[in-house]
Design an enzyme around this catalytic site. Sequence first.
Site, PDB file in Angstrom:
ATOM      1  N   PHE A 144      29.930  71.500  37.159  1.00  0.00           N
ATOM      2  CA  PHE A 144      29.287  72.820  36.672  1.00  0.00           C
ATOM      3  C   PHE A 144      28.252  72.413  35.743  1.00  0.00           C
ATOM      4  CE2 PHE A 144      32.672  75.859  37.794  1.00  0.00           C
ATOM      5  CZ  PHE A 144      32.770  75.636  39.363  1.00  0.00           C
ATOM      6  N   CYS A 166      33.449  68.738  34.904  1.00  0.00           N
ATOM      7  CA  CYS A 166      33.919  67.743  35.718  1.00  0.00           C
ATOM      8  C   CYS A 166      33.657  66.464  35.618  1.00  0.00           C
ATOM      9  CB  CYS A 166      34.091  68.272  37.033  1.00  0.00           C
ATOM     10  SG  CYS A 166      34.656  70.112  37.177  1.00  0.00           S
ATOM     11  N   HIS A 195      42.240  68.233  41.097  1.00  0.00           N
ATOM     12  CA  HIS A 195      41.000  68.055  40.068  1.00  0.00           C
ATOM     13  C   HIS A 195      41.462  68.103  38.691  1.00  0.00           C
ATOM     14  CE1 HIS A 195      36.966  68.191  38.647  1.00  0.00           C
ATOM     15  NE2 HIS A 195      36.533  69.024  39.576  1.00  0.00           N
ATOM     16  N   LYS A 208      41.287  63.521  45.060  1.00  0.00           N
ATOM     17  CA  LYS A 208      41.783  64.838  44.540  1.00  0.00           C
ATOM     18  C   LYS A 208      42.672  65.423  45.284  1.00  0.00           C
ATOM     19  CE  LYS A 208      37.585  66.179  41.766  1.00  0.00           C
ATOM     20  NZ  LYS A 208      36.662  64.960  42.116  1.00  0.00           N
ATOM     21  N   GLU A 240      27.809  67.126  49.210  1.00  0.00           N
ATOM     22  CA  GLU A 240      28.024  65.729  48.778  1.00  0.00           C
ATOM     23  C   GLU A 240      27.497  64.866  49.859  1.00  0.00           C
ATOM     24  OE1 GLU A 240      31.851  64.980  47.047  1.00  0.00           O
ATOM     25  OE2 GLU A 240      30.984  62.953  46.337  1.00  0.00           O
ATOM     26  N   HIS A 292      33.293  63.057  44.851  1.00  0.00           N
ATOM     27  CA  HIS A 292      33.538  64.126  44.045  1.00  0.00           C
ATOM     28  C   HIS A 292      34.473  64.944  44.742  1.00  0.00           C
ATOM     29  CE1 HIS A 292      33.622  66.669  40.647  1.00  0.00           C
ATOM     30  NE2 HIS A 292      33.213  67.634  41.214  1.00  0.00           N
TER      31      HIS A 292
END
Lengths: 404, 86
Positions: free
Chosen positions: A391, A163, A332, A327, A306, A295
């Site tokens: 990830f 990502c 995403h 998003k 976050e 994010h």
Amino acid sequence: MSRRVVITGQGAFCALGQSADSVVGAMMNGECAIDRLEIPDVDRLSVQIGAQIKGYDPTAMFSRSEIALYDPFTQYALIAAQEAVAQSGLDFSDQLALQTGVVLGSAGGGLQTQDQSYKAVYEDGKNRVHPFVVPRLMMNAASSHVSMAHGAKGPCFTVATACASSNHAMGQAFQMVRSGMAKVMLTGGSDSMLCFGGIKAWEGLRVLSPDGCRPFCLSRNGMVQGEGAAVFVFEDYEHAAARGANILAEVAGFSMTADAADIVVPNEEGAARAMAASVNDAGLTADQIGYVNAHGTATAVNDKTEVAALRSAFGAAANGMAVSSTKSMHGHIMGGTGAVELLSCIAAVKDGILAPTVNVQDLDPACDLDIVMNSARETKVDAAISNAFAFGGLNAVITLKRFQ
Amino acid sequence: MSVSDKIKEILAEQALLTPGDVTDDASLLDLGIDSLGVVEVIFAIEEEFSISVPFNANDPAASDFDISSVQAISNAVGQLITQQAS
């Protein structure tokens, strides 16, 4: 020797719109492109929503032989790159070609091509597949085709960091122009993973929402996948100024860190280090950052981690930062998400308009920052950061500032 | 439809021509079909006739499959259909 790096072109193609202007316009209108997926075997999926590009006819954009060679992730990148290069007004037919490169991010590459090929041999029992399966599926296909389409003969490669892919890619492009390795870089990212096998794999992790993407909302229950691409022209400021280019924004800083902790769970400390170092790399202080494109995946753990990382990185200055996750509108986009999200940072510093986080009903008390909720906000912003936390514990943060 | 007509149809689709424009003596180069296009044509032939074509893209000239002209391809495919019918 350090050069200033500016953005002189942008292009985008995703469920929110089929040009950068239409994507940004839809973001500022708070439109949500998440809807029921229209893909084969969708009834066998437990997650049946996504931000899927609809109303797109590849034959209107590409020839028959091109379509045979281009997985959708390559098609999207080519469309976005074409728009960005056209806006920049650059022509790579001369010596500039040798000083122009391409770095794109992708997490899935030609995943749809793999999915179809494996279906043919395993499920349909066929003993041969289309001869272009390999050149379609390879991770560098989009970067290579963009280099071919525009004659860019400098550094060209693809970054695959899940990502964070496109933020890492744009960070590389930024550093290449800043260091003098290239005059111009076409950079961004692309992904197209909305196929049966792709969604099935994500279902297994149980982090997808079955009903919507609600970042920072108390009722959030997971992420929603999207697809698409965005590509930018990063250019040496002296080169851009000499040709009288229209400059959209300045790329001021970049930082990347690894959590070295967990393969899927985000980490406050690693994210905070990346954010603080990116702002520091830009030669800015935290109180100059007016907007954060988070994010903001809308998983329970990402959003609160976050917000904690923002506080940890910037202390009290975090209270003065407007934060949103786009998003919630375009889904995403995985390896292309940071690129599409950079559009909102450019709009923030260039036009003073902040894209909202839509679908927020009740703000989670654990996300107690100035979240731009549900409708766009007009406010002057000197600098903005764009977060991507992948990830694998890989964090990449880009800092933009208003060009002046 | 004869093997020859079907071959012309496959080549025409690849070359963005009409089948009537594909003459027996034309080479693939004449039709504007490049090396990647040849590989697609071979694939289409294999799918259409359910045969396996011994074509080696590393060294097409060394292949036991003559692609020097449209007629040569039709002849070769005809032989393969007979050989692989059993």
